[in-house]
Scaffold this active site. Sequence first.
Site, PDB file in Angstrom:
ATOM      1  N   LYS A   1     -19.499 -20.742 -10.544  1.00  0.00           N
ATOM      2  CA  LYS A   1     -18.517 -19.817  -9.944  1.00  0.00           C
ATOM      3  C   LYS A   1     -19.206 -18.979  -8.848  1.00  0.00           C
ATOM      4  CE  LYS A   1     -15.924 -20.023 -14.199  1.00  0.00           C
ATOM      5  NZ  LYS A   1     -14.989 -19.387 -15.120  1.00  0.00           N
TER       6      LYS A   1
ATOM      7  N   GLU B   1      -8.978 -27.068 -19.647  1.00  0.00           N
ATOM      8  CA  GLU B   1      -9.497 -25.720 -19.849  1.00  0.00           C
ATOM      9  C   GLU B   1      -8.354 -24.767 -20.172  1.00  0.00           C
ATOM     10  OE1 GLU B   1     -13.487 -25.146 -17.652  1.00  0.00           O
ATOM     11  OE2 GLU B   1     -11.895 -24.729 -16.246  1.00  0.00           O
TER      12      GLU B   1
ATOM     13  N   GLU C   1      -8.687 -20.530 -11.966  1.00  0.00           N
ATOM     14  CA  GLU C   1      -8.916 -19.357 -11.093  1.00  0.00           C
ATOM     15  C   GLU C   1      -8.437 -19.652  -9.677  1.00  0.00           C
ATOM     16  OE1 GLU C   1     -13.077 -18.980 -12.002  1.00  0.00           O
ATOM     17  OE2 GLU C   1     -12.562 -18.427 -14.062  1.00  0.00           O
TER      18      GLU C   1
ATOM     19  N   HIS D   1      -9.203 -25.631 -10.593  1.00  0.00           N
ATOM     20  CA  HIS D   1      -9.611 -24.672 -11.625  1.00  0.00           C
ATOM     21  C   HIS D   1      -8.528 -23.595 -11.721  1.00  0.00           C
ATOM     22  CE1 HIS D   1     -11.788 -21.577 -13.739  1.00  0.00           C
ATOM     23  NE2 HIS D   1     -12.640 -22.519 -14.125  1.00  0.00           N
TER      24      HIS D   1
ATOM     25  N   SER E   1     -15.396 -21.077 -22.732  1.00  0.00           N
ATOM     26  CA  SER E   1     -16.321 -20.457 -23.705  1.00  0.00           C
ATOM     27  C   SER E   1     -17.102 -21.483 -24.522  1.00  0.00           C
ATOM     28  CB  SER E   1     -15.569 -19.478 -24.609  1.00  0.00           C
ATOM     29  OG  SER E   1     -15.014 -18.423 -23.842  1.00  0.00           O
TER      30      SER E   1
ATOM     31  N   ASN F   1     -20.309 -24.938 -14.033  1.00  0.00           N
ATOM     32  CA  ASN F   1     -19.555 -24.283 -12.963  1.00  0.00           C
ATOM     33  C   ASN F   1     -20.118 -22.876 -12.775  1.00  0.00           C
ATOM     34  OD1 ASN F   1     -17.658 -23.145 -11.284  1.00  0.00           O
ATOM     35  ND2 ASN F   1     -15.950 -23.259 -12.757  1.00  0.00           N
TER      36      ASN F   1
ATOM     37  N   GLY G   1     -14.020 -17.658 -20.161  1.00  0.00           N
ATOM     38  CA  GLY G   1     -14.736 -16.392 -19.979  1.00  0.00           C
ATOM     39  C   GLY G   1     -14.365 -15.319 -20.981  1.00  0.00           C
TER      40      GLY G   1
HETATM   41  P1  PGA Z   1     -16.540 -20.248 -19.360  1.00  0.00           P
HETATM   42  O1  PGA Z   1     -15.855 -20.878 -18.062  1.00  0.00           O
HETATM   43  O2  PGA Z   1     -17.443 -21.309 -19.952  1.00  0.00           O
HETATM   44  O3  PGA Z   1     -17.316 -19.059 -18.851  1.00  0.00           O
HETATM   45  O4  PGA Z   1     -15.453 -19.864 -20.298  1.00  0.00           O
HETATM   46  C1  PGA Z   1     -15.458 -22.229 -18.039  1.00  0.00           C
HETATM   47  C2  PGA Z   1     -14.833 -22.544 -16.709  1.00  0.00           C
HETATM   48  O5  PGA Z   1     -14.106 -21.705 -16.162  1.00  0.00           O
HETATM   49  O6  PGA Z   1     -15.038 -23.634 -16.161  1.00  0.00           O
END
Ligand code: PGA
Length: 255
Positions: free
Chosen positions: A11, A172, A102, A100, A218, A9, A178
């Site tokens: 983003k 997630e 976000e 997601h 992460s 992803n 992140g």
């Molecule tokens: P990350 O993000 O691996 O940077 O923690 C995962 C995601 O949001 O899909």
Amino acid sequence: MRQKIVAGNWKMNKNWQDAVALASEIVNIFQDEIPASSHVKAILNPPFLYLSAIKKLLPENKNLFLGAQNCYNKASGAFTGEISAEMLASVGVQYTIIGHSERREYFGETSQMLAQKTDILLANNITPIFCCGEALDIREKGTHLEYVAQQLTEGVFHLSETDFQKIVIAYEPIWAIGTGKTATSAQAQEMHAYLRGHIAKKYGENIAQNTSILYGGSCNPQNAKELFSQTDVDGGLIGGASLKSRDFIEIVKSF
Ligand code: PGA
């Protein structure tokens, strides 16, 4: 056997030049290092703007696929600035991430909208990667298992048995996204097994056993092997580490 999947992803990262460079690097390393017999599917999910160009870089007949990060929950019409599932399908998108955290948090996406997105993607022969996961306060209260199961119920349990078998789930935990603070493999396994049980109650054990449930938050080349070794973890949804070709490939190789 359940499908093993590693989805990157991206983003809202990378300008055009850097995005094309990243995709080209991944394609080249993938071709050199991943055997044709590999059973792991890798999916690149760049920003909308780059989808059709990156599609052209992907080799045919490889386990390398194109995904989007979102779509709108209506088929077409006066929705300025939005992208429909039909548009995605028409440029060769095969997967799309929906729900997601976000998007849920910053763009107010509700379970009802996600249920509509699921339907509209399936109607266009695109596989939804349906995201779910709890915030830290919910985990600290100890209600995370039921909370995430409820997200599945609201987002995808309206599907028929046939359609449910076409989707992918991504768990997630928001506190792990992140932050560099990954869930332990035991925490991931506990949730994935719980969700599989929840799916089994609705759709039966057979369908539950065939549903791919990815872990995200992460995940990196150092911890992927341990996470993916868990019985109910079928791959990863990778944010930060998917922006580096070497890291992404190493995660694909972790199976
Ligand atoms: P990350 O993000 O691996 O940077 O923690 C995962 C995601 O949001 O899909």
